[in-house]
Design a protein around this motif. Structure first.
Motif, PDB file in Angstrom:
ATOM      1  N   UNK A 135       0.902  -1.223  -0.130  1.00 11.05           N
ATOM      2  CA  UNK A 135      -0.212  -0.026  -0.052  1.00 11.05           C
ATOM      3  C   UNK A 135       0.644   1.171  -0.073  1.00 11.05           C
ATOM      4  N   UNK A 136       2.197   0.991   0.282  1.00 13.31           N
ATOM      5  CA  UNK A 136       3.109   2.309   0.326  1.00 13.31           C
ATOM      6  C   UNK A 136       2.954   2.768  -1.275  1.00 13.31           C
ATOM      7  N   UNK A 137       2.827   2.154  -1.964  1.00 14.52           N
ATOM      8  CA  UNK A 137       2.877   2.406  -3.428  1.00 14.52           C
ATOM      9  C   UNK A 137       1.743   3.569  -4.034  1.00 14.52           C
ATOM     10  N   UNK A 138       0.712   3.779  -2.978  1.00 14.51           N
ATOM     11  CA  UNK A 138      -0.448   4.315  -3.285  1.00 14.51           C
ATOM     12  C   UNK A 138      -0.458   5.795  -3.055  1.00 14.51           C
ATOM     13  N   UNK A 139       0.558   6.330  -1.986  1.00 10.43           N
ATOM     14  CA  UNK A 139       0.435   7.484  -1.650  1.00 10.43           C
ATOM     15  C   UNK A 139       1.838   7.922  -1.374  1.00 10.43           C
ATOM     16  N   UNK A 140       1.998   9.336  -0.953  1.00 11.28           N
ATOM     17  CA  UNK A 140       3.231   9.849  -0.925  1.00 11.28           C
ATOM     18  C   UNK A 140       3.676   9.720   0.576  1.00 11.28           C
ATOM     19  N   UNK A 141       5.295   9.738   0.825  1.00 11.07           N
ATOM     20  CA  UNK A 141       5.909   9.470   1.873  1.00 11.07           C
ATOM     21  C   UNK A 141       6.453  10.615   2.432  1.00 11.07           C
ATOM     22  N   UNK A 142       6.781  10.385   3.930  1.00 10.35           N
ATOM     23  CA  UNK A 142       7.337  11.692   4.600  1.00 10.35           C
ATOM     24  C   UNK A 142       8.549  10.934   5.465  1.00 10.35           C
ATOM     25  N   UNK A 143       9.707  11.290   4.760  1.00  4.01           N
ATOM     26  CA  UNK A 143      10.966  10.832   5.617  1.00  4.01           C
ATOM     27  C   UNK A 143      11.420  11.889   6.302  1.00  4.01           C
ATOM     28  N   UNK A 144      11.963  11.660   7.675  1.00  3.13           N
ATOM     29  CA  UNK A 144      12.199  12.826   8.434  1.00  3.13           C
ATOM     30  C   UNK A 144      13.177  13.482   8.038  1.00  3.13           C
ATOM     31  N   UNK A 200       2.206  21.501   7.882  1.00  3.95           N
ATOM     32  CA  UNK A 200       1.229  22.079   6.820  1.00  3.95           C
ATOM     33  C   UNK A 200       1.031  21.072   5.615  1.00  3.95           C
ATOM     34  N   UNK A 201       2.315  20.581   5.089  1.00  3.16           N
ATOM     35  CA  UNK A 201       2.305  19.875   3.956  1.00  3.16           C
ATOM     36  C   UNK A 201       1.794  18.502   4.331  1.00  3.16           C
ATOM     37  N   UNK A 202       2.064  18.017   5.470  1.00  7.86           N
ATOM     38  CA  UNK A 202       1.644  16.718   5.886  1.00  7.86           C
ATOM     39  C   UNK A 202       0.164  16.790   6.088  1.00  7.86           C
ATOM     40  N   UNK A 203      -0.319  17.584   6.747  1.00  2.36           N
ATOM     41  CA  UNK A 203      -1.987  17.782   7.006  1.00  2.36           C
ATOM     42  C   UNK A 203      -2.611  17.907   5.688  1.00  2.36           C
ATOM     43  N   UNK A 204      -2.232  18.706   4.782  1.00  2.36           N
ATOM     44  CA  UNK A 204      -2.880  18.984   3.525  1.00  2.36           C
ATOM     45  C   UNK A 204      -2.779  17.584   2.572  1.00  2.36           C
ATOM     46  N   UNK A 205      -2.260  16.719   2.983  1.00  5.25           N
ATOM     47  CA  UNK A 205      -1.831  15.288   2.113  1.00  5.25           C
ATOM     48  C   UNK A 205      -2.850  14.213   2.436  1.00  5.25           C
ATOM     49  N   UNK A 206      -4.029  13.864   2.336  1.00  2.00           N
ATOM     50  CA  UNK A 206      -4.631  12.615   2.471  1.00  2.00           C
ATOM     51  C   UNK A 206      -4.165  11.414   1.916  1.00  2.00           C
ATOM     52  N   UNK A 207      -3.255  11.650   0.916  1.00  2.00           N
ATOM     53  CA  UNK A 207      -2.811  10.383   0.333  1.00  2.00           C
ATOM     54  C   UNK A 207      -1.354   9.896   1.165  1.00  2.00           C
TER      55      UNK A 207
END
Length: 538
Positions: A135-144, A200-207
């Motif tokens: 399911x990681x393929x379906x959305x964007x990632x956050x690498x800290x 802000x970027x994370x909250x804006x990204x439901x994917x």
């Protein structure tokens, strides 16, 4: 997403090499040493130390001593500040700041050779991630990013705290297309501004499908800051304007999401799993440290994001990588550096192919940064083998606190804690050795997070009794050299601990909750003092 498919394709060759050579550990490691010595031996410092290209593993071990940062400090500073010779014949990319439990900023050379070694660890990790969590393929990632102190930002490159910079250039370009947060947030004037933009970027990204942080306390802090800034974040996401934020970084586009803004406005700020499920419905994986003293905080982080799977990080240090999560095990990243392991009791050193199940050892790294036989102050236990490659579990830091001869270690402290009945309302943060534990006498203070301290005295007595099973601690207590152990409870103890670590020169985001630390110097002003047997708050 197309970017994920490209990243899988780019990392597949490295993953195939990692899988195919697991039964040839000794051959791979000897080859790694031969390649490393070719580059190191060209430099004046290596020649002075008697290192030569073509040395065998055994000859190298006989000539090169075990080292720490102090061994290399002068050479690194001459290279960093005066552009003198580097430790290895490889182009310098940058100097990465880091810090230890009690030390201030250290600068680690990141050469092209060293980054290639890190890339050799990332490739099998990434391919294995996609395999286990499709399911990681379906959305964007956050690498800290590892938030560096604000005061250092003007003197550093913008890529210095971006985890994607550990990849090769090509993979970095591909991975960048999969990220929820652009690298430019690191150009903000302060770490607070960078954090606000990140949220802000994370909250804006439901994917959002992956959240990868190093310390789980950093992840918990992010979620708490999201709560505290929810009204301001809602305004930003609704209007698409930064307002008074991100001045000087006007080129960074402001994210817009009226749906997320509405969720934030309706949220009462309580950290609740249902809210985070609504904000990030596609979240498939959370990754953070989850062993030793990080375990209770990883459990708290996962409890807030239970709709996602959780993966414990491998053992990474700024100076190099030891293990990666691979096939459900923390496997030695044997394709990266040259590895040896030292027994902390008798000092004996083992090659990785000589390790046996059950051993507890400390890693020694020889890397493409030019650091040779560099001792990481970490304890790992050999739990088995993955196709011939050791599987290692991080146990904690290997250091000893020894203020008056008590010779206390993290494993002793953790064993004592495991024997006391800890109330569910209290979470241990760290036991701190202090030259003045609040009574003018050296002693240990257990920092606990919780709402009530009614059990603190009982817990302190139980823990002190358990520690007295350790001969040297008991002797110091009997002689009056150590004060009785104290327990201090505060509802925001984790935040206070992290702030104290930052005040002592450590870098936010890299700070690991540890079982045992020594804090030299003045008694922290925010801890209650003890006078005449009574605690007083200054």
């Amino acid at each position: 997403m197309f970017g994920h498919r490209l990243l899988k394709l780019a990392t597949r060759p490295g993953a195939s090499r990692f899988a195919a050579s697991r039964h040839a550990l000794e051959k791979v490691q000897r080859q790694k040493l031969a390649q490393l010595l070719k580059r190191v031996a060209r430099q004046p410092q290596a020649k002075a130390a008697g290192l030569e290209a073509g040395m065998s593993w055994e000859q190298y071990a006989a000539v090169q001593p075990v080292t720490d940062y102090d061994h290399w400090r002068d050479a690194i500073e001459n290279n960093r500040l005066h552009d003198k010779e580097s430790l290895i014949d490889s182009p310098m990319v940058r100097f990465q700041p880091t810090s230890g439990s009690t030390s201030a900023i250290k600068w680690v050379p990141y050469t092209r050779q060293f980054l290639g070694e890190l890339d050799n660890a990332i490739s099998p990790w990434v391919v294995d991630l996609y395999r286990q969590h499709p399911r990681l393929m379906r959305g964007r990632h956050y690498w800290s990013m590892s938030w560096v102190p604000t005061a250092l930002r003007d003197s550093m490159r913008e890529d210095i705290n971006d985890d994607l910079q550990l990849m090769s250039f090509g993979k970095r370009l591909v991975a960048g297309a999969t990220q929820a947060v652009p690298q430019e947030v690191s150009l903000a004037r302060s770490s607070d501004e960078s954090m606000f933009a990140t949220l802000a970027y994370l909250a804006a990204d439901p994917s959002l499908s992956m959240m990868s942080v190093w310390s789980p306390t950093f992840g918990l802090g992010m979620l708490k800051t999201l709560s505290q800034c929810r009204e301001e974040l809602a305004e930003v996401l609704e209007t698409g304007r930064w307002g008074g934020r991100m001045l000087g970084v006007e080129s960074l586009p402001c994210p817009v999401s009226r749906g997320s803004a509405q969720l934030l406005r309706e949220w009462n700020g309580t950290l609740d799993s249902e809210f985070f499920r609504a904000l990030w419905p596609s979240l498939a994986l959370v990754s953070a440290w989850d062993t030793a003293a990080s375990a209770p905080w990883a459990k708290q982080l996962h409890a807030l994001l239970p709709h996602a799977a959780f993966q414990g990080k491998g053992l990474w240090a700024t100076e190099g990588v030891v293990t990666i999560p691979y096939q459900g095990q923390h496997t030695l990243a044997y394709q990266s550096h040259v590895y040896e392991f030292q027994d902390p009791q008798d000092g004996c050193i083992y090659a990785p192919w000589e390790l046996e199940k059950g051993q507890v050892v400390m890693p020694l790294l020889s890397t493409g940064s030019g650091l040779l036989r560099y001792q990481l102050k970490d304890l790992v236990r050999v739990d088995g083998f993955n196709g011939g490659v050791p599987v290692l579990t991080f146990l904690g830091r290997a250091g000893t606190t020894d203020m008056v001869g008590e010779k206390m270690t993290a494993p002793v402290m953790e064993h004592a804690l495991s024997r006391v009945l800890l109330p569910e309302t209290l979470t241990p943060v760290c036991t701190v050795a202090m030259d003045d534990a609040g009574m003018g006498t050296p002693g240990y203070v257990l920092l606990l997070e919780g709402g009530s301290d009614e059990d603190a005295d009982t817990l302190a007595g139980q823990l002190d009794s358990c520690l007295q099973q350790h001969f040297h601690y008991q002797l110091a207590r009997n002689l009056g050299q150590l004060a009785p152990l104290r327990c201090v409870v505060h509802p925001a103890m984790r935040e206070r601990y992290l702030h104290q670590c930052q005040q002592r020169g450590m870098i936010e985001g890299n700070i690991k909750i540890e079982s045992l630390q020594y804090w030299p110097g003045d008694f922290p002003s925010w801890l209650p003092r003890v006078a005449g047997g009574q605690e007083t708050v200054p």
